[in-house]
Write an enzyme that holds these catalytic residues in place. Sequence first.
Site, mmCIF file in Angstrom:
data_model
loop_
_atom_site.group_PDB
_atom_site.id
_atom_site.type_symbol
_atom_site.label_atom_id
_atom_site.label_comp_id
_atom_site.label_asym_id
_atom_site.label_seq_id
_atom_site.Cartn_x
_atom_site.Cartn_y
_atom_site.Cartn_z
ATOM 1 N N HIS A 1 53.206 26.484 49.100
ATOM 2 C CA HIS A 1 53.781 26.554 50.449
ATOM 3 C C HIS A 1 53.163 25.518 51.384
ATOM 4 O O HIS A 1 53.867 24.924 52.206
ATOM 5 C CB HIS A 1 53.600 27.957 51.015
ATOM 6 C CG HIS A 1 54.543 28.970 50.430
ATOM 7 N ND1 HIS A 1 55.890 28.983 50.706
ATOM 8 C CD2 HIS A 1 54.331 29.984 49.558
ATOM 9 C CE1 HIS A 1 56.471 29.969 50.051
ATOM 10 N NE2 HIS A 1 55.547 30.596 49.338
ATOM 11 N N SER B 1 54.615 36.440 50.658
ATOM 12 C CA SER B 1 54.201 35.946 49.344
ATOM 13 C C SER B 1 53.051 36.743 48.744
ATOM 14 O O SER B 1 52.181 37.249 49.468
ATOM 15 C CB SER B 1 53.784 34.475 49.445
ATOM 16 O OG SER B 1 54.847 33.681 49.917
#
Length: 449
Positions: free
Chosen positions: A379, A285
């Site tokens: 997340h 990410s």
Amino acid sequence: MRALGPALTARRLFPLRLCPRPPRPGGPRLSSGSAAAEAGALERAMDELLRRAVPATPAYELREKTPAPAEGQCADFVSFYGGLAEAAERAELLSRLARGFGVDHGQVAEQSAGVLQLREQPREAAVLLQAEDRLRYALVPRYRGLFHHISKLDGGVRFLVRLRADLLEAQALKLVEGPHVREMNGVLKGMLSEWFSSGFLSLERVTWHSPCEVLQKISESEAVHPVKNWMDMKRRVGPYRRCYFFSHCAAPEEPLVVLHVALTSEISSNIQKEFPHLGTFSSLSPIPGFTKWLLGLLNSQAKEHGRNELFTDSECKDISEITGGPINETLKVFLSSSEWVKSEKLVRALQAPLMRLCAWYLYGEKHRGFALNPVANFHLQNGAVMWRINWMADVSLKGITGSCGLMVNYRYYLGDTATNSTSYVCSKNIKASEQVLSLVAQFQKNSKL
């Protein structure tokens, strides 16, 4: 460590993009008197529109017998709103809608008094329950009916998504303020949340043989790693890659949420790796906002005449020798562009301090107790473990300027995601690996923020 299934390297989720409104055509400037007259005429038109378009709330006894308003009434609102080119004009219409067509507070007070009176007297449960139902009915704002009927129009749900985006923008720009506007935003958010629940969404896989329009929209929505050309797009949906999108039944083949997946043999440390075997569930990410956060720290310390609380003495010496000046001032200049990565010496000198600063940014910087970084917060809410911070993982212009080339893995242990999510959401505890915690400890030892 036991493998839990195929390795999935997922990137950010992207919201639906709506077509921008055409700019208002230019023309001669109006005098102050003409402008005031035009503004007054527009406000009168808004009031007339709202009186005509917002359906009246039927009496409680007639709530299921009253016919729906004519489709044209709601379509008039959509058409009028779509013709307002200026953000301030749209904000004014929404403000008038929120203030003038909300809850009837007189009815709420009357029904509340009735419920309280019944609670003080021994009555059958059915009587009290009906009184409470009347109160709930009175608490529904009138504009909710307008939104409900607009949702039934062709393209109505899409219009309401755009309307809420305008409302949020107007609030951010201070074009509209106050409790009535916040209440309307909450009502619309709740309605959209119900309409976009998973039961109304369809999951589809994207391949090179998907409709050209879908591939084009997904390409345009890619905000983390922009799609360079059609060959690049073909690679992203090709071998050892997967791409999926959610669409809504009201807007088929309109990607609302896009998920890009790479199948790898291990947790990837940079976006260039690709292997044909499978491993574990993890993301690779971006870290948007890290460079901006770091530049803010350097700027504040530079104003305090050379104060340094970010780097060790040896790091200051090494970096200053390479940059040729005071560390805070020179790093502000270097990190504001992507040119610094061309110096191998500077890249090596910055690796240790930027790794620990990034770990603290992700793990320690908070907003209302949750992770400040929006991707980390996403997340962690989903139950991931903050797994590994990767140096020079994205050397694209966007990666260097946005996060100094750093990326982070979030690892998903499927058996622990629910527990991790609950711990984060309820107790604000971040589950992190030894590497991340070690970097955080180094930050706490060597920095004095």
